[in-house]
Design a protein around this motif. Structure first.
Motif: not given
Length: 266
Positions: A204, A96, A206, A245, A237-242, A93
């Motif tokens: 990063l 990434k 949750s 962003r 968040t759990d999303s790298v993209e989020e 993670l």
């Protein structure tokens, strides 16, 4: 006037200037000069551990840090555990995340150590980005990881923290220990007190952070130790993209500043 009072006045009349320091009375008795003490190599060496000498060391850390990082492009600081093994999903993670931040136009700054810090540095370096490590002197040996392009080692945590805050536009925290929590709450306090602005703090993972956030909400907010709105200072968040962003959106409208300026040599 008694002889005792006369003697005391004569003693108080003795004044010695030691640079900006003035000594009077019995404290003004000097048997050597500053130059003599500087040039005489004999005697104990414990002076290198005295507070005045530490001030110079602290000053030098700020000077070196400001000088080395002054031309670093916009960056995001990534924190996380030094104990995260390479085969852990959290390592993947972090790797990434480092790559995604570079893709979004940011340099990546970490504590320069192993584990999650190495993962973020590695992701940034492998993606052709600027990978920075700010290490700290610890009782156990911990060198900067091999994926750091620009590295500095600090003796003092507070000098290192200043560099993180001054030269980062956001913090992203992967699961970590006391060091990660230290940096997290340092940043939250600075944002809460408006010492820094437009500075998103992203957690990063949750599953890892939910217990802490529940305690903040159910205990700190409930007891009035912080305001309900203070919870909004933290993004989870759990999303790298989020996560990326959130950082990008916080700085949207800022004056355009490319990480890859032609006049910046890495």
């Amino acid at each position: 006037m008694s002889d005792t009072e006369s003697g005391r006045r004569k003693s108080r009349a003795k004044i010695v200037q030691r640079g900006p320091v003035q000594l009077r009375g019995d404290r003004a008795v000097e048997t050597t000069t500053m130059d003599q003490r500087l040039l005489d190599r004999r005697g104990p060496t414990d002076w290198v551990h005295t507070d005045p000498w530490r001030v110079l060391r602290i000053q030098s850390e700020f000077i070196e840090g400001f000088g080395a990082l002054a031309e670093v492009p916009r960056a995001v600081a990534v924190f996380g555990s030094a104990r995260t093994p390479e085969d852990d999903p959290e390592y993947a993670l972090g790797r990434k995340l480092g790559a995604a931040l570079v893709e979004a136009g940011y340099a990546v700054v970490t504590g320069g150590g192993p584990g999650a810090m190495e993962a973020a540095n590695r992701g940034a370096s492998e993606s052709g980005g600027f990978s920075i490590g700010l290490g700290i002197e610890l009782p156990f040996e911990q060198s900067l990881n091999e994926w750091v392009d620009l590295g500095l080692n600090f003796r003092y945590f507070f000098a290192r923290k200043t560099m993180f805050v001054k030269y980062s536009q956001a913090f992203i925290c992967l699961p970590g220990g006391f060091g990660t929590l230290d940096e997290l709450f340092e940043a939250v306090t600075l944002v809460q007190t408006h010492k820094i602005t437009r500075f998103p703090i992203v957690l990063l993972g949750s599953d890892y952070w939910s217990g802490l956030l529940a305690w903040i909400r159910d205990v700190m907010v409930r007891d009035g130790k912080i305001s309900p709105g203070d919870l909004d200072l933290l993004f989870v968040t759990d999303s790298v993209e989020e996560a990326v962003r959130i950082v990008v959106e916080a700085h949207r409208g800022d004056e355009a500043e490319s990480v890859y300026e032609e006049n910046v040599s890495w």
